[in-house]
Scaffold this active site. Structure first.
Site, mmCIF file in Angstrom:
data_model
loop_
_atom_site.group_PDB
_atom_site.id
_atom_site.type_symbol
_atom_site.label_atom_id
_atom_site.label_comp_id
_atom_site.label_asym_id
_atom_site.label_seq_id
_atom_site.Cartn_x
_atom_site.Cartn_y
_atom_site.Cartn_z
ATOM 1 N N LYS A 199 -4.505 18.138 53.438
ATOM 2 C CA LYS A 199 -4.460 17.425 52.057
ATOM 3 C C LYS A 199 -3.059 16.849 52.009
ATOM 4 O O LYS A 199 -2.052 17.581 51.919
ATOM 5 C CB LYS A 199 -4.741 18.079 50.895
ATOM 6 C CG LYS A 199 -4.348 17.253 49.555
ATOM 7 C CD LYS A 199 -4.550 18.389 48.466
ATOM 8 C CE LYS A 199 -3.847 17.607 47.311
ATOM 9 N NZ LYS A 199 -4.088 18.395 45.735
ATOM 10 N N GLY A 245 -1.884 19.295 36.895
ATOM 11 C CA GLY A 245 -1.462 20.056 36.014
ATOM 12 C C GLY A 245 -1.702 19.914 34.379
ATOM 13 O O GLY A 245 -1.256 20.653 33.649
ATOM 14 N N ALA A 286 -6.717 16.085 40.475
ATOM 15 C CA ALA A 286 -5.886 16.439 39.549
ATOM 16 C C ALA A 286 -6.200 15.694 38.168
ATOM 17 O O ALA A 286 -6.776 14.637 38.120
ATOM 18 C CB ALA A 286 -4.510 15.748 39.744
ATOM 19 N N GLY A 287 -5.872 16.373 37.077
ATOM 20 C CA GLY A 287 -6.193 15.958 35.712
ATOM 21 C C GLY A 287 -7.220 16.592 35.054
ATOM 22 O O GLY A 287 -7.317 16.661 33.651
ATOM 23 N N ASN A 323 -7.121 22.943 40.510
ATOM 24 C CA ASN A 323 -6.608 24.138 40.773
ATOM 25 C C ASN A 323 -6.324 24.886 39.082
ATOM 26 O O ASN A 323 -6.846 25.643 38.751
ATOM 27 C CB ASN A 323 -5.335 24.076 41.410
ATOM 28 C CG ASN A 323 -4.765 25.296 41.796
ATOM 29 O OD1 ASN A 323 -4.142 25.606 42.662
ATOM 30 N ND2 ASN A 323 -4.863 26.425 40.854
ATOM 31 N N THR A 324 -5.317 24.288 38.399
ATOM 32 C CA THR A 324 -5.036 24.478 37.206
ATOM 33 C C THR A 324 -6.043 24.657 36.069
ATOM 34 O O THR A 324 -6.145 25.658 35.226
ATOM 35 C CB THR A 324 -3.852 23.647 36.593
ATOM 36 O OG1 THR A 324 -2.825 23.275 37.588
ATOM 37 C CG2 THR A 324 -3.177 24.289 35.289
#
Lengths: 66, 266
Positions: free
Chosen positions: B105, B166, B192-193, B214-215
Site C-alpha cells: 500500500k 482518522g 480513510a474517512g 482502521n480507526t
C-alpha cells in the site's frame, strides 16, 4: 569500531557478520528485514555480510498500522 | 452477478471473498488486534514497517505471529513517508520482510495535520514501484485525474480517501468518488474517512470495490463489535449496489393495492 544501528551509535569490539549482530541482539529467527547502507540484505546473506566501521544498519519489523 | 456467494474482489490476480480491508494500528493490545481482525472477516490486512526496538521488550509478541501471513494477505504500508524515495525504500524493506511478496500500500503524505497525500510524490513512487515489480495499491486524494493517472501507471488498485485519515467524517465528497468510479479501469477502494457502518455501506453502494479502514474499528468503544458491524455494512452495501436501488420519487407510491379496497367505497 562503531556502526550506526537504527539511528544510534553501536560499538562493536571487532568486525562481525550481520548474522552475529542479529544473534547478539536476540533477534535470530524473528521476522525482520535488514538494510545495510541503504541496500537490502537478503536473509540468506546475513552470514556472509561483514560489518565495517561506520556502516549504517537498519533493522525493521512489522507493527500495527493502517 | 446475481449471487453474493460468487462475488469476489480481484486484486493482482488473487480473488478475495471479503471487500473489507482493515488496518492493525491503535488497538489496545495484540489480543484485541487479533479478535477485531478476525471479527471483521478481512482477508487483506495492513501493517506498518518500523525500526525494531533494540534491546527492549525481548519477549514482546510479534504482530505477524498474531496476523500470520499464511492466513492473511499482509499489505505493508508506507505510512510516515513524505517523499517518493522514502516510500520506495520502505516497500523494498517490506518485500524482504514478507519473503518477496510484492503487494504494497503506497501512501506518500504531504503534511502531518491533514495526512493528505502528496500526489506528485505518490505518482513518482508508483512509477518506480510498478517498474520494480510491485503490485501497488495506492492511497490518493479523490481527484479523478490523479486516480486515472495512477491506474495508467499500472497500480493494481486506486484508493481515494473519503475523508481525512482518522477523521471519521464519512464520505465527504461522493460526487468525486462517482466520477472516479465511472471511468475506473482497476478496483477503486475507499481508504480513510469511514467513521461508522453506514459510511462503509454508502461507499459500497456507490460502487466501490472495497473499503479500507482502521480507526473506525480501533477507535470504536467496542472495537471487536464494530469490526463485525463493518463486515455486515460492507456486505450490505455491496449487495445493494449489485441489486440496483429503486428510483427516487418525490411523492408516495402505495405498496398495498387500491383495487379491492372495501372501505370508503360507498
Amino acid at each position: 569500531m562503531q556502526i550506526q544501528l537504527n539511528g544510534e551509535a553501536h560499538p562493536l569490539d571487532s568486525s562481525i557478520s550481520l548474522a552475529e549482530l542479529v544473534e547478539r541482539l536476540g533477534l535470530t529467527g524473528k521476522r525482520l528485514a535488514v538494510e545495510l547502507n541503504l541496500e537490502i540484505v537478503p536473509r540468506s546473506q546475513y552470514a556472509d555480510t561483514r560489518l565495517n566501521d561506520g556502516d549504517r544498519v537498519e533493522i525493521v519489523h512489522a507493527i500495527g498500522g493502517g | 452477478m446475481t449471487n453474493m456467494q460468487q462475488d469476489a474482489l480481484e486484486i493482482a490476480g488473487v480473488r478475495y471473498r471479503s471487500r473489507l480491508l482493515v488496518g492493525t494500528g491503535k488497538y489496545k493490545d495484540m489480543d484485541e488486534t487479533r479478535d477485531a481482525i478476525e471479527a471483521s472477516g478481512a482477508e487483506i490486512v495492513t501493517v506498518a514497517v518500523r525500526r525494531t526496538n533494540i534491546g527492549q521488550n525481548p519477549g514482546e509478541a510479534n504482530l505477524l505471529d498474531v496476523i500470520p501471513p499464511d492466513r492473511y494477505t499482509i499489505l505493508p504500508n508506507t505510512a510516515g513517508c513524505f517523499t517518493a524515495e522514502d516510500a520506495v525504500r520502505t516497500c523494498r524493506l517490506a518485500r524482504e520482510l514478507l519473503d518477496g511478496r510484492n503487494l504494497v500500500k503506497l501512501e506518500v503524505l504531504a503534511d502531518q495535520k491533514t495526512l493528505f497525500p502528496n500526489v506528485v510524490e505518490t505518482i513518482k513512487a508508483a512509477e518506480v514501484l510498478v517498474k520494480d515489480g510491485f503490485d501497488v495499491m495506492v492511497y490518493t486524494s479523490d481527484d479523478p485525474i490523479i486516480a486515472r493517472q495512477l491506474a495508467e501507471i499500472g497500480c493494481v488498485a486506486v484508493m481515494p480517501l473519503a475523508g481525512l485519515i482518522g477523521s471519521g467524517l464519512g464520505i465527504c465528497n461522493p460526487y468525486n468518488l462517482r466520477i472516479i468510479l465511472e471511468e475506473a479501469t482497476v478496483p477503486i477502494l475507499v481508504d480513510a474517512g469511514v467513521g461508522t457502518a453506514s459510511d462503509a455501506t454508502i461507499a459500497m453502494e456507490l460502487g466501490c470495490a472495497g473499503v479500507l479502514m482502521n480507526t473506525a474499528i480501533a477507535g470504536a468503544q467496542k472495537p471487536v463489535l464494530m469490526a463485525e458491524a463493518m463486515k455486515h455494512a460492507v456486505l450490505a452495501g455491496r449487495g445493494a449496489y449489485l441489486a440496483g436501488r429503486m428510483p427516487r420519487r418525490l411523492y408516495a407510491a402505495a405498496s398495498s393495492p387500491w383495487e379491492g379496497t372495501f372501505v370508503g367505497n360507498e
